[in-house]
Structure formats: C-alpha cells, structure tokens
Motif scaffolding. Structure first.
Motif, PDB file in Angstrom:
ATOM      1  N   LEU A  70       0.664  -1.232  -0.070  1.00 42.60           N
ATOM      2  CA  LEU A  70      -0.041   0.126  -0.120  1.00 42.60           C
ATOM      3  C   LEU A  70       0.735   1.219  -0.185  1.00 42.60           C
ATOM      4  CD1 LEU A  70      -2.786  -1.225   2.423  1.00 42.60           C
ATOM      5  CD2 LEU A  70      -3.018  -0.940  -0.043  1.00 42.60           C
ATOM      6  N   ALA A  78       0.797   4.161  -2.828  1.00 38.32           N
ATOM      7  CA  ALA A  78       0.621   5.633  -2.392  1.00 38.32           C
ATOM      8  C   ALA A  78       1.771   6.423  -2.691  1.00 38.32           C
ATOM      9  CB  ALA A  78       0.244   5.609  -0.706  1.00 38.32           C
ATOM     10  N   PHE A 124      -7.285  -0.307  -3.736  1.00 37.03           N
ATOM     11  CA  PHE A 124      -6.475   0.686  -4.198  1.00 37.03           C
ATOM     12  C   PHE A 124      -6.984   0.970  -5.636  1.00 37.03           C
ATOM     13  CE2 PHE A 124      -3.010   2.386  -6.761  1.00 37.03           C
ATOM     14  CZ  PHE A 124      -2.975   3.472  -5.961  1.00 37.03           C
ATOM     15  N   TYR A 143      -3.527   2.734   4.246  1.00 39.75           N
ATOM     16  CA  TYR A 143      -3.303   3.364   2.968  1.00 39.75           C
ATOM     17  C   TYR A 143      -3.264   4.960   3.438  1.00 39.75           C
ATOM     18  CZ  TYR A 143      -3.820   5.161  -1.627  1.00 39.75           C
ATOM     19  OH  TYR A 143      -3.777   5.617  -3.012  1.00 39.75           O
TER      20      TYR A 143
END
Length: 186
Positions: free
Chosen positions: A81, A85, A137, A171
């Motif tokens: 994650l 990101a 995501f 996240y």
C-alpha cells in the motif's frame, strides 16, 4: 521544508522528542520504535494534535501488530500500500517483529509484485488478502458479494474486517505522510 535529523524534509515540523511530555504518547512512541513502524518521525508530527495523536497511534499499533491475521502478511500489505501511495516514509520502514518472524525483502517484493505466481509460494488465503489490498487501491468496484464470498473460504468475517480496516487505515496514513513530504530514514 523542515529538515529532520536523517528523516528527510517535511512540510510540518516534527516536535522535538523532549517536547512530548504526555506519558501515554511517549509509551506509544516507544512501542512504535520497538516495532519499527512507525519510527519516531510520524508520532512527533501528529503529536502537534495530542487528542488525535494518541488514538491514531493506538489504532496504528493495534491494527498492525495485533489481531488474528499473520503479522508478516500485514507487513507485506502495508508495504504494498505504501508503494501504491508513493509514500517513501512508510515504504522504507520495516517491522522488526515481521523480520524476526522470518520475513525477507525478497518475500516483500514477491508479495508486492508477483503474489499470484504459484512459484512464489503464497497460499490461497494470502493471495486473497493481497488481492484485497490491490483492489481496494486499484478498483474497489470489483469488491462485491462474490469477492467477499471467495474471501470467506479462507478468512473468518472477523479477519476480513481486520484486513479491510487495516488496508483503509494504513493506506490513508501513507497518503497523509506522502502529503507531508516525509522520507524514510537513511
């Protein structure tokens, strides 16, 4: 930018350690440092809002280091994650607990890039959890009743809630740290 002794530059200055007097916050910082995630940068930044910092740190530590889902799997998911990101800070940190349990950089990379490859040795349950992180995501619209029914073949409903909360929470924190321009310590 504000320079922070080895952790790069941030848009919000972390408090000096000695400026954090609250015993609970200091204990939460110590727990994070012992785990390795987070190091002291994250809590020193969020400590500017103590009422939010303590519950945030409690939730971070509980969701990552406790529960019924294997910590090594959570560590792979956390790094996956962070990479999604583009958060250099959390992507560069490693859980000492997961490393002590045998997690390697190769296993992390395999989990981030090739977990579907049968040769990488991920169980169907692990693949399902990593796919969950991917889809949360990449395209959460693909997470439907059929997806949850498939998850229930490997995970209890409580574990699915643990995974979902973990994914959403970590996240979000990673996006926050990226927005502050934080980098992992060198």
């Amino acid at each position: 930018f504000i320079e922070d002794g080895g952790c790069g530059m941030t848009f919000v200055a972390p408090l000096p350690r000695e400026a954090i007097a609250d015993p609970e916050m200091r204990e939460l910082m110590a727990q994070g440092e012992a785990l390795g995630v987070p190091d002291d940068l994250f809590p020193r930044i969020v400590a500017r809002a103590p009422e939010q910092a303590k519950p945030l740190m409690r939730a971070l530590l509980m969701s990552h280091a406790q529960g019924d889902v294997d910590h090594r799997l959570k560590e792979i998911m956390r790094i996956l994650l962070a990479r999604f990101a583009n958060d250099k800070y959390f992507a560069g940190l490693r859980s000492r607990k997961a490393l002590a349990m045998g997690l390697t950089e190769q296993r992390i990379d395999d989990g981030c890039f090739e977990y579907e490859d049968a040769a990488k040795g991920f169980t169907e349950a692990e693949k399902c959890a990593l796919r969950y992180a991917d889809l949360m995501f990449l395209d959460a619209s693909q997470i439907d009743k059929a997806f949850y029914d498939a998850m229930k073949q490997h995970w209890s409903e409580a574990q699915i809630m643990e995974l979902g909360a973990f994914i959403a929470f970590h996240y979000g924190m990673q996006m926050f740290m990226r927005s502050l321009g934080a980098k992992a310590p060198a």
